[in-house]
Design an enzyme around this catalytic site. Structure first.
Site, mmCIF file in Angstrom:
data_model
loop_
_atom_site.group_PDB
_atom_site.id
_atom_site.type_symbol
_atom_site.label_atom_id
_atom_site.label_comp_id
_atom_site.label_asym_id
_atom_site.label_seq_id
_atom_site.Cartn_x
_atom_site.Cartn_y
_atom_site.Cartn_z
ATOM 1 N N CYS A 16 0.814 -1.221 0.000
ATOM 2 C CA CYS A 16 0.000 0.000 0.000
ATOM 3 C C CYS A 16 0.845 1.266 0.000
ATOM 4 C CB CYS A 16 -0.961 -0.014 1.189
ATOM 5 S SG CYS A 16 -2.347 -1.151 0.929
ATOM 6 N N LYS A 19 0.430 3.526 -3.091
ATOM 7 C CA LYS A 19 -0.723 4.404 -3.320
ATOM 8 C C LYS A 19 -0.273 5.829 -3.643
ATOM 9 C CE LYS A 19 -4.483 3.866 -0.791
ATOM 10 N NZ LYS A 19 -5.429 3.638 0.325
ATOM 11 N N ASP A 50 -14.600 6.347 0.844
ATOM 12 C CA ASP A 50 -14.837 5.173 1.688
ATOM 13 C C ASP A 50 -14.130 3.950 1.116
ATOM 14 O OD1 ASP A 50 -15.968 3.784 3.884
ATOM 15 O OD2 ASP A 50 -17.768 5.008 3.727
ATOM 16 N N ASP A 68 -8.474 -3.696 -5.291
ATOM 17 C CA ASP A 68 -7.207 -3.255 -4.709
ATOM 18 C C ASP A 68 -6.088 -4.100 -5.298
ATOM 19 O OD1 ASP A 68 -5.363 -1.950 -2.959
ATOM 20 O OD2 ASP A 68 -6.985 -1.732 -1.502
ATOM 21 N N ASP A 91 -11.535 -4.527 2.399
ATOM 22 C CA ASP A 91 -12.462 -3.424 2.165
ATOM 23 C C ASP A 91 -13.923 -3.858 2.284
ATOM 24 O OD1 ASP A 91 -10.470 -1.561 1.799
ATOM 25 O OD2 ASP A 91 -10.433 -1.753 -0.374
ATOM 26 N N GLY A 139 -10.876 -13.364 -13.693
ATOM 27 C CA GLY A 139 -10.068 -12.162 -13.594
ATOM 28 C C GLY A 139 -9.533 -11.734 -14.937
ATOM 29 N N HIS A 140 -8.429 -10.980 -14.910
ATOM 30 C CA HIS A 140 -7.831 -10.480 -16.141
ATOM 31 C C HIS A 140 -6.330 -10.368 -15.953
ATOM 32 C CE1 HIS A 140 -7.686 -8.554 -20.018
ATOM 33 N NE2 HIS A 140 -7.053 -7.503 -19.524
#
Length: 349
Positions: A16, A19, A50, A68, A91, A139-140
């Site tokens: 993280c 970010k 949020d 994320d 989350d 997914g991708h």
């Protein structure tokens, strides 16, 4: 066993800490128009930054949707996949929801990473989805210059139990579920200064699912929940303050900290993201002249897959702490309270 590859050597940041800094993100989003059309079913959107979007699907239920992803925080592919998946699913828990489904986001330098290593990452993510009781349903993937992995995570929540980050009330206690210091441990890892025990601690904390979320949301006195990630404890506490229109009083000595991270912080180990965080919101933090620089660095330390931050009535604190501990979060602690005042954080020794 796949061959050893130093994953963190392929990326400019990790976890993280990747970010975009809060102040930069704010400037970017200032140029993005909000939804022009009314969407009555959208219960939580872009309003207060949020943890996830929430959409009413009728019958008293809503869908929680989030995504994320980030670059490696550790070198082991399986551990990286586990950390990224745990962080993404968090989350959903932070909104009071129960996860139901995940999709993988996979971007890899396929000319540099062996397929076995990439497979380890995906297997790590799958293992966390299995622990959460949900399928990894697709997914991708793309070829990328840096390794990136994460999830789209979906969940369900009763509309009456949605916990936003703007519901704090004056007098509420603030309870933090996990200790701080993951970013500092990751910085020490890159410098070759992290002990084997420190690495084990980092993995245990970052792969511990925030399962108390739905049970916390069901408690009468819980008013707001968020999870502490890249913007650090101070940044996410400020989100509660700004959304709720209140001041947070944080007692620094009561904030749980990983012991090795505290020692490393005292020795000057810090992440670059910590400084970017402070530059973004330091003006809204009062009383920082009363604490040491290493303490401030812990409070601005980006947490990958960090703990839940709960705003609750004082008489709900015993139930909140019992809920955390029942789910295996023995470090959960009351770290301060909310009060009337400007949306800011007031630090106390």
């Amino acid at each position: 066993m796949s061959e050893k590859v130093r994953l963190t050597g392929f990326s400019h940041g990790g976890g993280c800490g990747c970010k975009i800094a809060p102040a930069v993100l704010e400037r970017i989003l200032a140029e993005v128009p909000k939804n022009a059309l009314p969407y009555p079913g959208l219960l939580v959107g872009l309003e207060n930054g949020d943890d996830a979007a929430v959409y009413d699907v009728g019958g008293g239920m809503a869908v929680v949707a989030t995504t994320d992803f980030f670059m490696p925080i550790v070198d082991d592919g399986f551990d990286f996949g586990r950390i990224a998946a745990t962080n993404a699913i968090s989350d959903v828990y932070a909104m009071g929801g129960k996860p139901i489904l995940a999709l993988a986001i996979l971007a890899m330098p396929v000319d540099k990473l062996p397929p076995a290593v990439i497979g380890d990452i995906v297997r790590g993510g799958l293992s966390v989805c299995q622990a959460a009781g949900i399928p990894l349903a697709g997914g991708h993937s793309i070829d990328s210059v840096e390794p990136i992995y994460g999830l789209v995570a979906l969940g369900l929540v009763e509309t009456a139990r949605i916990k936003r980050n703007d519901g704090g009330r004056a007098g509420d206690a603030l309870v933090l579920g996990k200790p701080l210091g993951v970013g500092i441990l990751s910085a020490a890892l890159k410098k070759g200064m992290l002990s084997p025990q420190g690495y084990d601690t980092m993995i245990e904390i970052t792969t511990r699912l925030n399962t108390p979320g739905p049970d916390l949301a069901a408690l009468e006195g819980v008013h707001a929940i968020t999870d502490v990630t890249g913007f650090a404890l101070l940044g996410h506490a400020l989100e509660i303050c700004r959304g709720s229109g209140l001041t947070a009083h944080l007692r620094v000595s009561e904030v749980p900290v990983i012991p090795e991270a505290q020692s490393l912080a005292r020795d000057g180990i810090v992440t670059g993201a910590s400084g970017r965080n402070w530059a973004s919101y330091g003006a809204s933090v009062k009383g920082h002249d009363g604490i040491a620089d290493w303490q401030r660095n812990l409070l601005t330390d980006p947490q990958t897959s960090g703990g839940l931050l709960v705003s609750c009535a004082q008489d709900a604190v015993p139930a909140v702490l019992e809920t955390f501990r029942r789910h295996g979060f023995a470090e959960a602690a009351v770290i301060g309270h909310l009060a009337e005042g400007e949306p800011q954080v007031q630090l106390l020794p």
